[in-house]
Structure formats: C-alpha cells, structure tokens
Enzyme design. Sequence first.
Site, PDB file in Angstrom:
ATOM      1  CE  LYS A   1      -4.369  -0.834   2.406  1.00 25.16           C
ATOM      2  NZ  LYS A   1      -5.021  -0.659   3.703  1.00 25.16           N
TER       3      LYS A   1
HETATM    4  C1  E4P Z   1      -8.548   0.159   3.776  1.00 24.94           C
HETATM    5  O1  E4P Z   1      -7.783  -0.585   3.201  1.00 24.94           O
HETATM    6  C2  E4P Z   1      -8.213   0.789   5.067  1.00 24.94           C
HETATM    7  O2  E4P Z   1      -7.411  -0.106   5.808  1.00 24.94           O
HETATM    8  C3  E4P Z   1      -9.353   1.165   5.937  1.00 24.94           C
HETATM    9  O3  E4P Z   1     -10.552   0.608   5.623  1.00 24.94           O
HETATM   10  C4  E4P Z   1      -9.234   2.462   6.633  1.00 24.94           C
HETATM   11  O4  E4P Z   1     -10.430   2.977   7.096  1.00 24.94           O
HETATM   12  P1  E4P Z   1     -10.641   3.934   8.323  1.00 24.94           P
HETATM   13  O5  E4P Z   1      -9.290   4.311   8.879  1.00 24.94           O
HETATM   14  O6  E4P Z   1     -11.395   5.100   7.809  1.00 24.94           O
HETATM   15  O7  E4P Z   1     -11.432   3.107   9.269  1.00 24.94           O
END
Ligand code: E4P
Length: 227
Positions: A89
């Site tokens: 990522k």
């Molecule tokens: C997606 O890959 C992210 O890990 C994730 O869903 C982050 O979301 P949030 O920090 O808004 O909960």
Amino acid sequence: MAIFLDSGDVNEIQRFKKMGIIRGVTTNPTILLRDGLKGGEEALKERQIEIARLINPLPLSVEVTTNDRDEMLRQAIEFAGWADNINVKITIHGPEGELDNLEVVHLLETEHDVRVNVTAMMSAQQGLLAALAGATYVSLFGGRINNMGYNAIEEIDKLRNLLDDQGLNSKIIIGSTREILNVVEWLEAGAHIVTVSPNLLEGMIVHPYSKETVRMFLADAEKTSNQ
Ligand code: E4P
C-alpha cells in the site's frame, strides 16, 4: 465481487478464513497499532509474514511506513519480497500533498514487479489517476467520503465506469466501512472488493431473528426427543 478482512489480528483472520468467506486481507499502520503490534520493522515483518502464510494464496496488503520517495521504494520492494501474496500500500500523495507517490507506484508496477494498492483516496478522480499509474488495486475510503458529506456510492459508480470505459484493469477496493449496510450497497455500486473489519463481518452473519428461529428449532428438537 469479494470481501476482504481489514485486520491485523491473526486470530480474527484465522476465524473468518476457516469460514471460507474472505478473499484477502488489508492492513495499515493504524489497524496494526490497534491490533497490538509493537517493535518496529522487525515486528511488522514477523506479523505480516505470519498473516501472508496463513491466508496464502489470498492477497495481503501491507502499507509502507514512510513518505520519503527512496525509502517508500526500498520498503515496498522489501515488503513484497516477504511473500508472493503480499501487495504494497502506497498513499495517493504525501501528508502535505507531496507528489512523489504516483511515480513510486508506476516504478514498482512497471519495473520492480511489485503489485501496489494505492490507498487513502477520497474521490473517483484520484482513483482514475492511480489506475493510470498502473496500480493493481485502488482503495477508496467510503466511510470517510460519507463523513465529508458526499456519497461514496457516487464515487464508486463513477470510478468503475471510468475504469471499464478506459479498459483499465485496477480493482476497486472500498474500505473505511462503517455500517453493515455499506458492504452490499458498495458492492452493488461497482466496487470489486469491500474490505470489512471483523466486528462488521460478524454483524453481517448474526441476525436477532435468526437467533430466535434457531432457538425455536433447538427447543423443538429437544421436545421431540423427549416424547
Ligand atoms: C482500507 O484498506 C483501510 O485499511 C481502511 O478501511 C481504513 O479505514 P478507516 O481508517 O477510515 O477506518
């Protein structure tokens, strides 16, 4: 259409993998901190290798922990080398809008054979650019989009149409899931994948009226065996 688990908790991942309902796992530094990870890059490596082995051949997303251009590149190549099913990522840009990230994504995908998940995106236009850079996955944060006052469904729909029209192969992951309702509505809107926390996934399975019905079946089964 697929559901990924948004978790760094090995026991939770094991629990849902055994049910056969998840098709991958996503993590990020915040999730790993919440799930008890301490100890820097060594601990990160150990936890991610454990998860990658557990879910192999399903994909695991591991996020870089820096926004320095060269360090992002180094980490991404290293993380991807930990296991064949790891993708990396990279956020769409840096904390102050720095623009090195898409170049890093493009280099990783085209020159280093690293599959990239471009993350922290809040709009279809960001998703389109990440897809043009060659990202394998493009991650929209649906709950955060809704919290800003516009609708994640419209962004998913726009992005899916753009990808299909342009013949771009990136898969849309929608994360930041806040309500059980989001999972099906976002898949129906055109997301290829919704990534869901363990508590929401459990909430999708368990229904109060199903509980009541099962209690009725079990009580009546007992009555028939007593007759
Ligand atoms: C997606 O890959 C992210 O890990 C994730 O869903 C982050 O979301 P949030 O920090 O808004 O909960």
